[in-house]
Design a protein around this motif. Structure first.
Motif, PDB file in Angstrom:
ATOM      1  N   SER A 122       0.826  -1.209   0.000  1.00  0.00           N
ATOM      2  CA  SER A 122       0.000   0.000   0.000  1.00  0.00           C
ATOM      3  C   SER A 122       0.862   1.261   0.000  1.00  0.00           C
ATOM      4  O   SER A 122       0.511   2.257  -0.640  1.00  0.00           O
ATOM      5  CB  SER A 122      -0.936  -0.005   1.216  1.00  0.00           C
ATOM      6  OG  SER A 122      -0.208   0.146   2.426  1.00  0.00           O
ATOM      7  N   GLU A 123       1.984   1.229   0.705  1.00  0.00           N
ATOM      8  CA  GLU A 123       2.901   2.377   0.708  1.00  0.00           C
ATOM      9  C   GLU A 123       3.514   2.580  -0.678  1.00  0.00           C
ATOM     10  O   GLU A 123       3.605   3.711  -1.179  1.00  0.00           O
ATOM     11  CB  GLU A 123       4.003   2.173   1.744  1.00  0.00           C
ATOM     12  CG  GLU A 123       3.571   2.304   3.194  1.00  0.00           C
ATOM     13  CD  GLU A 123       3.477   3.752   3.637  1.00  0.00           C
ATOM     14  OE1 GLU A 123       3.431   4.646   2.771  1.00  0.00           O
ATOM     15  OE2 GLU A 123       3.444   3.989   4.863  1.00  0.00           O
ATOM     16  N   CYS A 124       3.940   1.490  -1.292  1.00  0.00           N
ATOM     17  CA  CYS A 124       4.540   1.581  -2.633  1.00  0.00           C
ATOM     18  C   CYS A 124       3.515   2.045  -3.662  1.00  0.00           C
ATOM     19  O   CYS A 124       3.844   2.839  -4.564  1.00  0.00           O
ATOM     20  CB  CYS A 124       5.128   0.231  -3.034  1.00  0.00           C
ATOM     21  SG  CYS A 124       6.557  -0.287  -2.040  1.00  0.00           S
ATOM     22  N   ASP A 125       2.273   1.579  -3.527  1.00  0.00           N
ATOM     23  CA  ASP A 125       1.220   2.014  -4.446  1.00  0.00           C
ATOM     24  C   ASP A 125       0.950   3.505  -4.296  1.00  0.00           C
ATOM     25  O   ASP A 125       0.767   4.221  -5.303  1.00  0.00           O
ATOM     26  CB  ASP A 125      -0.063   1.219  -4.200  1.00  0.00           C
ATOM     27  CG  ASP A 125       0.068  -0.244  -4.596  1.00  0.00           C
ATOM     28  OD1 ASP A 125       0.999  -0.568  -5.359  1.00  0.00           O
ATOM     29  OD2 ASP A 125      -0.758  -1.055  -4.128  1.00  0.00           O
ATOM     30  N   GLU A 147      -5.867   5.945  -2.318  1.00  0.00           N
ATOM     31  CA  GLU A 147      -4.645   5.242  -1.925  1.00  0.00           C
ATOM     32  C   GLU A 147      -4.224   5.608  -0.508  1.00  0.00           C
ATOM     33  O   GLU A 147      -3.663   4.779   0.216  1.00  0.00           O
ATOM     34  CB  GLU A 147      -3.514   5.562  -2.903  1.00  0.00           C
ATOM     35  CG  GLU A 147      -3.607   4.867  -4.246  1.00  0.00           C
ATOM     36  CD  GLU A 147      -4.669   5.484  -5.140  1.00  0.00           C
ATOM     37  OE1 GLU A 147      -5.179   6.571  -4.810  1.00  0.00           O
ATOM     38  OE2 GLU A 147      -4.982   4.880  -6.189  1.00  0.00           O
ATOM     39  N   ALA A 148      -4.505   6.859  -0.110  1.00  0.00           N
ATOM     40  CA  ALA A 148      -4.163   7.289   1.252  1.00  0.00           C
ATOM     41  C   ALA A 148      -4.991   6.538   2.289  1.00  0.00           C
ATOM     42  O   ALA A 148      -4.479   6.101   3.324  1.00  0.00           O
ATOM     43  CB  ALA A 148      -4.371   8.788   1.399  1.00  0.00           C
ATOM     44  N   PHE A 149      -6.299   6.375   2.006  1.00  0.00           N
ATOM     45  CA  PHE A 149      -7.153   5.613   2.919  1.00  0.00           C
ATOM     46  C   PHE A 149      -6.681   4.159   3.016  1.00  0.00           C
ATOM     47  O   PHE A 149      -6.640   3.577   4.109  1.00  0.00           O
ATOM     48  CB  PHE A 149      -8.606   5.654   2.435  1.00  0.00           C
ATOM     49  CG  PHE A 149      -9.392   6.798   2.985  1.00  0.00           C
ATOM     50  CD1 PHE A 149      -9.567   6.958   4.347  1.00  0.00           C
ATOM     51  CD2 PHE A 149      -9.961   7.739   2.130  1.00  0.00           C
ATOM     52  CE1 PHE A 149     -10.299   8.015   4.857  1.00  0.00           C
ATOM     53  CE2 PHE A 149     -10.692   8.797   2.634  1.00  0.00           C
ATOM     54  CZ  PHE A 149     -10.860   8.941   3.995  1.00  0.00           C
ATOM     55  N   LEU A 179      11.654  -2.602  11.637  1.00  0.00           N
ATOM     56  CA  LEU A 179      10.439  -2.970  10.905  1.00  0.00           C
ATOM     57  C   LEU A 179       9.180  -2.498  11.621  1.00  0.00           C
ATOM     58  O   LEU A 179       8.067  -2.785  11.170  1.00  0.00           O
ATOM     59  CB  LEU A 179      10.377  -4.485  10.711  1.00  0.00           C
ATOM     60  CG  LEU A 179      11.542  -5.118   9.942  1.00  0.00           C
ATOM     61  CD1 LEU A 179      11.339  -6.616   9.798  1.00  0.00           C
ATOM     62  CD2 LEU A 179      11.718  -4.468   8.579  1.00  0.00           C
ATOM     63  N   ASN A 180       9.354  -1.809  12.728  1.00  0.00           N
ATOM     64  CA  ASN A 180       8.210  -1.256  13.441  1.00  0.00           C
ATOM     65  C   ASN A 180       7.403  -0.371  12.492  1.00  0.00           C
ATOM     66  O   ASN A 180       7.963   0.452  11.774  1.00  0.00           O
ATOM     67  CB  ASN A 180       8.706  -0.426  14.634  1.00  0.00           C
ATOM     68  CG  ASN A 180       7.582   0.050  15.523  1.00  0.00           C
ATOM     69  OD1 ASN A 180       6.682   0.747  15.077  1.00  0.00           O
ATOM     70  ND2 ASN A 180       7.646  -0.310  16.788  1.00  0.00           N
ATOM     71  N   PRO A 181       6.078  -0.539  12.437  1.00  0.00           N
ATOM     72  CA  PRO A 181       5.269   0.239  11.489  1.00  0.00           C
ATOM     73  C   PRO A 181       5.396   1.741  11.660  1.00  0.00           C
ATOM     74  O   PRO A 181       5.289   2.487  10.682  1.00  0.00           O
ATOM     75  CB  PRO A 181       3.844  -0.244  11.760  1.00  0.00           C
ATOM     76  CG  PRO A 181       3.890  -0.928  13.090  1.00  0.00           C
ATOM     77  CD  PRO A 181       5.266  -1.486  13.221  1.00  0.00           C
ATOM     78  N   ASP A 182       5.633   2.210  12.871  1.00  0.00           N
ATOM     79  CA  ASP A 182       5.811   3.645  13.077  1.00  0.00           C
ATOM     80  C   ASP A 182       7.085   4.143  12.403  1.00  0.00           C
ATOM     81  O   ASP A 182       7.108   5.222  11.800  1.00  0.00           O
ATOM     82  CB  ASP A 182       5.858   3.962  14.570  1.00  0.00           C
ATOM     83  CG  ASP A 182       4.512   3.757  15.249  1.00  0.00           C
ATOM     84  OD1 ASP A 182       3.477   3.902  14.552  1.00  0.00           O
ATOM     85  OD2 ASP A 182       4.483   3.453  16.449  1.00  0.00           O
ATOM     86  N   ILE A 183       8.147   3.340  12.492  1.00  0.00           N
ATOM     87  CA  ILE A 183       9.415   3.717  11.860  1.00  0.00           C
ATOM     88  C   ILE A 183       9.301   3.641  10.343  1.00  0.00           C
ATOM     89  O   ILE A 183       9.746   4.548   9.618  1.00  0.00           O
ATOM     90  CB  ILE A 183      10.557   2.820  12.369  1.00  0.00           C
ATOM     91  CG1 ILE A 183      10.754   3.014  13.877  1.00  0.00           C
ATOM     92  CG2 ILE A 183      11.852   3.104  11.617  1.00  0.00           C
ATOM     93  CD1 ILE A 183      11.829   2.125  14.473  1.00  0.00           C
ATOM     94  N   LEU A 184       8.705   2.562   9.840  1.00  0.00           N
ATOM     95  CA  LEU A 184       8.532   2.432   8.398  1.00  0.00           C
ATOM     96  C   LEU A 184       7.654   3.550   7.839  1.00  0.00           C
ATOM     97  O   LEU A 184       7.940   4.101   6.763  1.00  0.00           O
ATOM     98  CB  LEU A 184       7.910   1.078   8.066  1.00  0.00           C
ATOM     99  CG  LEU A 184       8.783  -0.159   8.298  1.00  0.00           C
ATOM    100  CD1 LEU A 184       8.004  -1.421   7.963  1.00  0.00           C
ATOM    101  CD2 LEU A 184      10.047  -0.088   7.457  1.00  0.00           C
ATOM    102  N   ARG A 189       6.977   8.293   4.546  1.00  0.00           N
ATOM    103  CA  ARG A 189       6.440   9.651   4.454  1.00  0.00           C
ATOM    104  C   ARG A 189       7.515  10.626   3.959  1.00  0.00           C
ATOM    105  O   ARG A 189       7.228  11.544   3.176  1.00  0.00           O
ATOM    106  CB  ARG A 189       5.896  10.098   5.813  1.00  0.00           C
ATOM    107  CG  ARG A 189       5.240  11.474   5.776  1.00  0.00           C
ATOM    108  CD  ARG A 189       4.432  11.731   7.037  1.00  0.00           C
ATOM    109  NE  ARG A 189       5.236  11.645   8.235  1.00  0.00           N
ATOM    110  CZ  ARG A 189       5.114  10.684   9.146  1.00  0.00           C
ATOM    111  NH1 ARG A 189       4.235   9.703   8.955  1.00  0.00           N
ATOM    112  NH2 ARG A 189       5.862  10.678  10.233  1.00  0.00           N
ATOM    113  N   THR A 190       8.750  10.388   4.396  1.00  0.00           N
ATOM    114  CA  THR A 190       9.851  11.244   3.941  1.00  0.00           C
ATOM    115  C   THR A 190      10.028  11.159   2.435  1.00  0.00           C
ATOM    116  O   THR A 190      10.198  12.188   1.754  1.00  0.00           O
ATOM    117  CB  THR A 190      11.156  10.841   4.650  1.00  0.00           C
ATOM    118  OG1 THR A 190      10.992  10.986   6.068  1.00  0.00           O
ATOM    119  CG2 THR A 190      12.312  11.727   4.184  1.00  0.00           C
TER     120      THR A 190
END
Length: 231
Positions: A122-125, A147-149, A179-184, A189-190
């Motif tokens: 979803s992030e790559c998309d 895609e954001a949702f 691999l923590n979702p907050d870190i990823l 986002r960057t």
């Protein structure tokens, strides 16, 4: 993560994600139902049957012959059988506990692995669509709301799975804390924000190198640790 978007009347608004906790709870309840159902199917009922039979036989021996003083040996046999019943029942309970614990740990890990893949995609998309919109609308493009949702929903599911891993597999979350979702999410986002920069050029961006390295590390981590759980 909340993205700004433009509504049909031209005003700006934000993508709300209030529905996500309810979705997460629904998935948790659904998974728990099938988890318990699978454990009950794998329960070794043979020990329980033996325990019940021995208990009834021991009660019969003690009740029917307890008053006969000439047959004290029968009372002793009844006591031995009753004690054996307690031992067998205890072993059956411990076996059930171990089976249940192992199934819960394994399924929580498999679910986390699956949710990681969905979140990553979803992030790559989202990034791919942002690059496409920039090429059409320019650097001040609007972030695609659909895609954001989807990305927000997948991150929330992966976050729930990661929280379970911290309970059942603390070693994994410690060894692979990157691999923590907050870190990823912060790293992704960057890279997405770079797309809106005036001098952004896809061929000068190191996203592909970072993405390939992290994704390969994650896949290998889940695969190797899952093998340890099975063995």
């Amino acid at each position: 993560m909340i993205f700004n978007y433009k509504t049909e009347d031209g005003t700006r608004d934000t993508a709300e994600t209030k529905y996500l906790p309810r979705i997460g709870e629904l998935f948790m309840h659904h998974d728990n139902y099938h988890r318990v159902k699978k454990v009950l199917r794998t329960l070794d009922v043979s020990n329980v049957c033996i325990a019940v039979i021995c208990s009834l036989f021991g009660f019969y021996m003690g009740a029917q012959h307890g008053a006969i003083t000439d047959l004290d040996i029968i009372e002793v046999i009844g006591v031995i059988i009753s004690i054996s019943t307690l031992i067998i029942a205890s072993q059956a309970l411990n076996s059930w506990r171990n089976q249940f614990k192992h199934n819960v740990e394994y399924e929580s890990f498999v679910k986390a692995e699956s949710n990681f893949k969905k979140y990553w995609d979803s992030e790559c998309d989202l990034r791919a669509v942002c690059i496409k919109k920039r090429s059409v609308e320019g650097f001040d493009f609007e972030v695609p709301m659909l895609e954001a949702f989807e990305r927000n929903a997948m991150q929330y599911k992966f976050l729930l799975s990661w929280n379970e891993l911290e309970v059942y597999h603390p070693k994994f979350t410690k060894d692979f804390d990157d691999l923590n979702p907050d870190i990823l999410s912060r790293d992704f986002r960057t890279y997405v924000m770079k797309i809106s920069e005036v001098d952004f050029r896809p061929y000068n961006d190191d996203f592909c190198n970072w993405s390939n390295e992290v994704h390969k590390r994650a896949i290998n981590a889940f695969l190797s640790y899952r093998k340890e759980i099975v063995n």
